[in-house]
Motif scaffolding. Structure first.
Motif: not given
Length: 88
Positions: A67-75, A18-23
């Motif tokens: 904010d600590k993840l690689d931009p490719t992963l975020v995409q 998850f990126l957000i707890d509860g998301g």
């Protein structure tokens, strides 16, 4: 391998990501390494994520700090559910 201590709770293979707890979950832990976890992201494949990007571990969930993840992963995470049909 398969578990990682040093966090509040161990990270184990199969935990949801998850990126957000509860998301909404975007994938699952596929492998636990000494300095990282390999996370399968739906519709994108496997990504190696350093442990310093882990924000929390609980209830068989791993929450990552965006904010600590690689931009490719975020995409990839942003498009993880693109193939799903909404409303079914």
């Amino acid at each position: 391998m398969g578990t990682l201590s040093g966090m509040t709770q161990k990270i184990e293979v199969g935990y949801q990501a998850f990126l957000i707890d509860g998301g909404e979950e975007f994938g699952a832990v596929r492998e636990v390494l000494p300095d990282a976890v390999v996370v399968y992201v739906e519709n994108a494949g496997d990504f190696r994520v350093p442990l310093d990007a882990v924000d929390a571990v609980h209830s068989q969930k791993v929450v990552f700090a965006p904010d600590k993840l690689d931009p490719t992963l975020v995409q990839a995470i942003e498009h993880a559910h693109d193939a799903e049909q909404r409303g079914l």
